[in-house]
Design a protein around this motif. Structure first.
Motif, PDB file in Angstrom:
ATOM      1  N   VAL A   1       0.846  -1.145   0.010  1.00  0.00           N
ATOM      2  CA  VAL A   1       0.175  -0.034   0.197  1.00  0.00           C
ATOM      3  C   VAL A   1       1.019   1.333   0.124  1.00  0.00           C
ATOM      4  O   VAL A   1       1.886   1.242   0.632  1.00  0.00           O
ATOM      5  CB  VAL A   1      -0.836  -0.030   1.225  1.00  0.00           C
ATOM      6  N   ILE A   2       0.276   2.173  -0.769  1.00  0.00           N
ATOM      7  CA  ILE A   2       1.048   3.591  -0.733  1.00  0.00           C
ATOM      8  C   ILE A   2       0.073   4.555  -0.182  1.00  0.00           C
ATOM      9  O   ILE A   2      -1.124   4.304  -0.434  1.00  0.00           O
ATOM     10  CB  ILE A   2       1.271   4.071  -2.112  1.00  0.00           C
ATOM     11  N   GLU A   3       0.710   5.065   0.981  1.00  0.00           N
ATOM     12  CA  GLU A   3      -0.241   6.162   1.477  1.00  0.00           C
ATOM     13  C   GLU A   3      -0.001   7.500   1.655  1.00  0.00           C
ATOM     14  O   GLU A   3       1.290   7.767   1.071  1.00  0.00           O
ATOM     15  CB  GLU A   3      -0.610   5.771   3.081  1.00  0.00           C
ATOM     16  N   ASN A   4      -0.716   8.635   1.948  1.00  0.00           N
ATOM     17  CA  ASN A   4      -0.382   9.913   2.262  1.00  0.00           C
ATOM     18  C   ASN A   4       0.383  10.606   0.892  1.00  0.00           C
ATOM     19  O   ASN A   4       1.435  11.036   1.037  1.00  0.00           O
ATOM     20  CB  ASN A   4       0.655   9.941   3.469  1.00  0.00           C
ATOM     21  N   ALA A   5      -0.543  10.100  -0.197  1.00  0.00           N
ATOM     22  CA  ALA A   5       0.249  10.658  -1.553  1.00  0.00           C
ATOM     23  C   ALA A   5      -0.794  11.855  -2.320  1.00  0.00           C
ATOM     24  O   ALA A   5      -1.842  11.522  -2.091  1.00  0.00           O
ATOM     25  CB  ALA A   5       0.633   9.665  -2.428  1.00  0.00           C
ATOM     26  N   ARG A   6       0.084  12.436  -3.001  1.00  0.00           N
ATOM     27  CA  ARG A   6      -0.811  13.207  -3.717  1.00  0.00           C
ATOM     28  C   ARG A   6      -0.870  12.546  -5.441  1.00  0.00           C
ATOM     29  O   ARG A   6       0.201  12.295  -5.763  1.00  0.00           O
ATOM     30  CB  ARG A   6      -0.174  14.502  -4.237  1.00  0.00           C
ATOM     31  N   ILE A   7      -2.229  11.976  -5.536  1.00  0.00           N
ATOM     32  CA  ILE A   7      -2.049  11.055  -6.854  1.00  0.00           C
ATOM     33  C   ILE A   7      -2.623  11.908  -7.836  1.00  0.00           C
ATOM     34  O   ILE A   7      -3.724  12.431  -7.959  1.00  0.00           O
ATOM     35  CB  ILE A   7      -3.184   9.917  -6.451  1.00  0.00           C
TER      36      ILE A   7
ATOM     37  N   ILE B   1      -6.024  13.381  -6.782  1.00  0.00           N
ATOM     38  CA  ILE B   1      -6.199  13.247  -5.391  1.00  0.00           C
ATOM     39  C   ILE B   1      -5.296  13.823  -4.354  1.00  0.00           C
ATOM     40  O   ILE B   1      -4.234  13.327  -4.512  1.00  0.00           O
ATOM     41  CB  ILE B   1      -6.336  11.833  -4.946  1.00  0.00           C
ATOM     42  N   GLU B   2      -5.508  15.008  -3.849  1.00  0.00           N
ATOM     43  CA  GLU B   2      -4.585  15.672  -3.083  1.00  0.00           C
ATOM     44  C   GLU B   2      -4.095  14.776  -1.723  1.00  0.00           C
ATOM     45  O   GLU B   2      -2.788  15.117  -1.211  1.00  0.00           O
ATOM     46  CB  GLU B   2      -5.337  17.000  -2.576  1.00  0.00           C
ATOM     47  N   ARG B   3      -4.682  13.781  -1.327  1.00  0.00           N
ATOM     48  CA  ARG B   3      -4.417  13.033  -0.110  1.00  0.00           C
ATOM     49  C   ARG B   3      -5.022  11.999  -0.244  1.00  0.00           C
ATOM     50  O   ARG B   3      -6.220  11.532  -0.031  1.00  0.00           O
ATOM     51  CB  ARG B   3      -4.517  13.643   1.310  1.00  0.00           C
ATOM     52  N   GLY B   4      -4.121  10.905  -0.581  1.00  0.00           N
ATOM     53  CA  GLY B   4      -4.882   9.425  -1.058  1.00  0.00           C
ATOM     54  C   GLY B   4      -4.055   8.424  -0.873  1.00  0.00           C
ATOM     55  O   GLY B   4      -2.715   8.431  -0.714  1.00  0.00           O
ATOM     56  N   TYR B   5      -4.545   7.219  -1.246  1.00  0.00           N
ATOM     57  CA  TYR B   5      -3.725   5.985  -1.212  1.00  0.00           C
ATOM     58  C   TYR B   5      -3.833   5.117  -2.309  1.00  0.00           C
ATOM     59  O   TYR B   5      -4.935   5.350  -3.082  1.00  0.00           O
ATOM     60  CB  TYR B   5      -3.959   5.196   0.190  1.00  0.00           C
TER      61      TYR B   5
ATOM     62  N   ASN C   1      -0.291  -5.387 -10.271  1.00  0.00           N
ATOM     63  CA  ASN C   1      -1.563  -4.435 -11.012  1.00  0.00           C
ATOM     64  C   ASN C   1      -2.039  -3.488  -9.527  1.00  0.00           C
ATOM     65  O   ASN C   1      -1.789  -3.891  -8.349  1.00  0.00           O
ATOM     66  CB  ASN C   1      -2.394  -5.202 -11.626  1.00  0.00           C
ATOM     67  N   ILE C   2      -2.734  -2.698 -10.085  1.00  0.00           N
ATOM     68  CA  ILE C   2      -3.259  -1.540  -9.087  1.00  0.00           C
ATOM     69  C   ILE C   2      -4.605  -2.257  -8.480  1.00  0.00           C
ATOM     70  O   ILE C   2      -5.548  -2.403  -9.574  1.00  0.00           O
ATOM     71  CB  ILE C   2      -3.475  -0.038  -9.796  1.00  0.00           C
ATOM     72  N   ALA C   3      -4.918  -2.423  -7.314  1.00  0.00           N
ATOM     73  CA  ALA C   3      -5.995  -3.249  -6.799  1.00  0.00           C
ATOM     74  C   ALA C   3      -6.892  -1.971  -6.462  1.00  0.00           C
ATOM     75  O   ALA C   3      -8.182  -2.493  -6.316  1.00  0.00           O
ATOM     76  CB  ALA C   3      -5.476  -4.197  -6.045  1.00  0.00           C
ATOM     77  N   GLU C   4      -6.513  -0.842  -6.044  1.00  0.00           N
ATOM     78  CA  GLU C   4      -7.372   0.054  -5.324  1.00  0.00           C
ATOM     79  C   GLU C   4      -6.824   1.323  -5.374  1.00  0.00           C
ATOM     80  O   GLU C   4      -5.576   1.677  -5.021  1.00  0.00           O
ATOM     81  CB  GLU C   4      -7.651  -0.484  -3.954  1.00  0.00           C
ATOM     82  N   VAL C   5      -7.688   2.535  -5.374  1.00  0.00           N
ATOM     83  CA  VAL C   5      -7.155   3.841  -5.338  1.00  0.00           C
ATOM     84  C   VAL C   5      -8.186   4.564  -4.502  1.00  0.00           C
ATOM     85  O   VAL C   5      -9.502   4.370  -4.803  1.00  0.00           O
ATOM     86  CB  VAL C   5      -6.919   4.509  -6.717  1.00  0.00           C
ATOM     87  N   GLY C   6      -7.753   5.382  -3.536  1.00  0.00           N
ATOM     88  CA  GLY C   6      -8.891   6.084  -2.907  1.00  0.00           C
ATOM     89  C   GLY C   6      -8.397   7.282  -2.262  1.00  0.00           C
ATOM     90  O   GLY C   6      -7.303   7.744  -2.094  1.00  0.00           O
ATOM     91  N   GLU C   7      -9.419   8.219  -1.640  1.00  0.00           N
ATOM     92  CA  GLU C   7      -9.203   9.358  -1.107  1.00  0.00           C
ATOM     93  C   GLU C   7      -9.013   9.211   0.207  1.00  0.00           C
ATOM     94  O   GLU C   7      -9.767   8.483   0.808  1.00  0.00           O
ATOM     95  CB  GLU C   7      -9.888  10.214  -1.588  1.00  0.00           C
ATOM     96  N   GLY C   8      -8.233   9.954   0.954  1.00  0.00           N
ATOM     97  CA  GLY C   8      -8.104  10.030   2.726  1.00  0.00           C
ATOM     98  C   GLY C   8      -7.019   9.127   3.155  1.00  0.00           C
ATOM     99  O   GLY C   8      -6.071   8.637   2.392  1.00  0.00           O
ATOM    100  N   MET C   9      -7.439   8.586   4.223  1.00  0.00           N
ATOM    101  CA  MET C   9      -6.317   7.817   4.835  1.00  0.00           C
ATOM    102  C   MET C   9      -6.604   6.026   4.242  1.00  0.00           C
ATOM    103  O   MET C   9      -7.616   6.022   3.877  1.00  0.00           O
ATOM    104  CB  MET C   9      -6.790   7.683   6.402  1.00  0.00           C
ATOM    105  N   ALA C  10      -5.419   5.648   4.258  1.00  0.00           N
ATOM    106  CA  ALA C  10      -5.625   4.348   3.498  1.00  0.00           C
ATOM    107  C   ALA C  10      -5.887   3.264   4.677  1.00  0.00           C
ATOM    108  O   ALA C  10      -6.118   3.600   6.036  1.00  0.00           O
ATOM    109  CB  ALA C  10      -4.106   3.625   3.463  1.00  0.00           C
TER     110      ALA C  10
END
Length: 384
Positions: free
Chosen positions: A8-14, A21-25, A32-41
């Motif tokens: 997991v990658i967290e606390n990133a500007r994606i 996404i200014e703060r996401g994971y 492969n990329i399994a999930e992309v989200g906003e906020g805390m991972a």
């Protein structure tokens, strides 16, 4: 995630394909990329500390391998070592997919690297099979249309499954990029140290003869060859209206470095992707005196950036593009070095941060106007 094939990658500007996404994971599983989200991972991971998370860069046109193979005039390096050194440089610049541009022509004494497409492609194969490469390598055949043997040489390579692009070039004195023969002399003096005016005169005379004798028929055969094998075509240095209309008629997918605003505008309007040099954007001008990349960007007619002869320029130019032109926000700028070039050569599995896409990813730290590539993943594996 405890699986060694997952992280997991967290606390990133994606930077997504069309938004931020200014703060996401993001979560990666099995490359492969399994999930992309906003906020805390949902769980702890690699803390980016606010750094950018970008898709890996996709490069369609770089002949920089040649400078590793021949680091000085008439000095040829070990082929496998040259490929590995070049691959490492590409990776640390954030390029995770590269089309290695190989010259498909033979002309004694004209170039430092001349007619070694077979040797260089074999060395890339060897390094790939031995697991020595960090990133994905494909091939781009650069065909010098007037050369007598170019159709034969291209035919001998075209069956390779890693060929993703064929460009049709003509560096005849007075043509296209080098309409000004003085610029052509300066170019060759810089690339092939030791060439005298008499040497250049002989070369230019020979090239004019080749152009008159072979160019028209070779061009038609190369277009047919690409069509037969389903290889996307690129034009090179389109200048005149005739060049442009020929490219459109022949189904060219990419227009590399059109030399005038008028040519680029017509090509762009015809849905041909306009590719321009990242060094041109960074420097603010063309080294050949042709149209500037920034001028096309300001009117929204720049589709793809290429690092050409400076691998690190690709990321630099993409990050500067929003400051050069209001036509490009950061996601749009990043598309010129990721999603768009990937799609135009049929690599739909990469080029953006989205679920199901290949996990070619970059961690980029910004410090004022400078950007540092801190981490690179290729297919989910850390390679730099």
């Amino acid at each position: 995630m405890t699986d060694t094939n997952a992280f997991v990658i967290e606390n990133a500007r994606i930077v997504l394909a069309d938004s931020m996404i200014e703060r996401g994971y993001a979560a990666v599983v099995d490359g492969n990329i399994a999930e992309v989200g906003e906020g805390m991972a949902p769980e702890r991971g690699i803390n980016f500390g606010g750094d950018l998370l970008l898709p890996g860069l996709v490069e369609l046109h770089t002949d920089h391998l040649e400078s590793h193979y021949m680091p000085r005039p008439k000095v040829r390096w070990d082929l496998t070592a040259a490929v590995m050194s070049y691959d490492a440089q590409i990776a640390t610049c954030g390029i995770t997919t590269v089309l290695d541009s190989l010259r498909v022509w033979r002309e004694d004494g004209a170039e430092d690297v001349d007619g070694q497409a077979h040797e260089l492609s074999a060395a890339i194969d060897d390094a790939r099979l031995r697991g020595l490469l960090r990133v994905s390598h494909y091939l781009h055949l650069r065909c010098e249309v007037p050369m007598p043997d170019v159709v034969e040489d291209a035919s001998a390579l075209i069956d390779r499954p890693d060929i993703k692009l064929m460009s049709l070039m003509d560096h005849t004195p007075g043509q296209r990029q080098f309409r000004d023969p003085v610029k052509l002399r300066e170019y060759y003096r810089g690339k092939s140290g030791g060439m005298t005016d008499a040497d250049l005169d002989r070369m230019f005379t020979r090239r004019l003869d080749f152009h008159n004798r072979y160019a028209s028929n070779n061009y038609q055969q190369l277009v047919a060859l690409a069509g037969k094998h389903g290889t996307p075509l690129a034009s090179h240095d389109d200048t005149t209206a005739a060049h442009v209309e020929q490219s459109i008629s022949d189904g060219v997918k990419v227009a590399e470095f059109p030399t005038t605003m008028e040519a680029a505008t017509r090509l762009h309007d015809a849905q041909v992707k306009v590719l321009m040099g990242a060094p041109n954007l960074v420097r603010g001008k063309s080294h050949s005196g042709n149209v500037a990349t920034a001028d096309l960007a300001r009117i929204g007619q720049l589709d793809i950036l290429s690092s050409d002869y400076v691998p690190s320029s690709l990321l630099m130019a993409a990050l500067r593009l929003p400051h050069v032109s209001g036509e490009y926000d950061l996601p749009a700028a990043v598309r010129t070095v990721s999603k768009t070039p990937a799609e135009v050569v049929g690599l739909a599995d990469r080029g953006e941060i989205d679920i199901g896409k290949r996990a070619d990813l970059l961690r980029v730290h910004l410090d004022d106007d400078d950007a540092a590539v801190r981490s690179v993943w290729s297919g989910g594996h850390r390679v730099a």
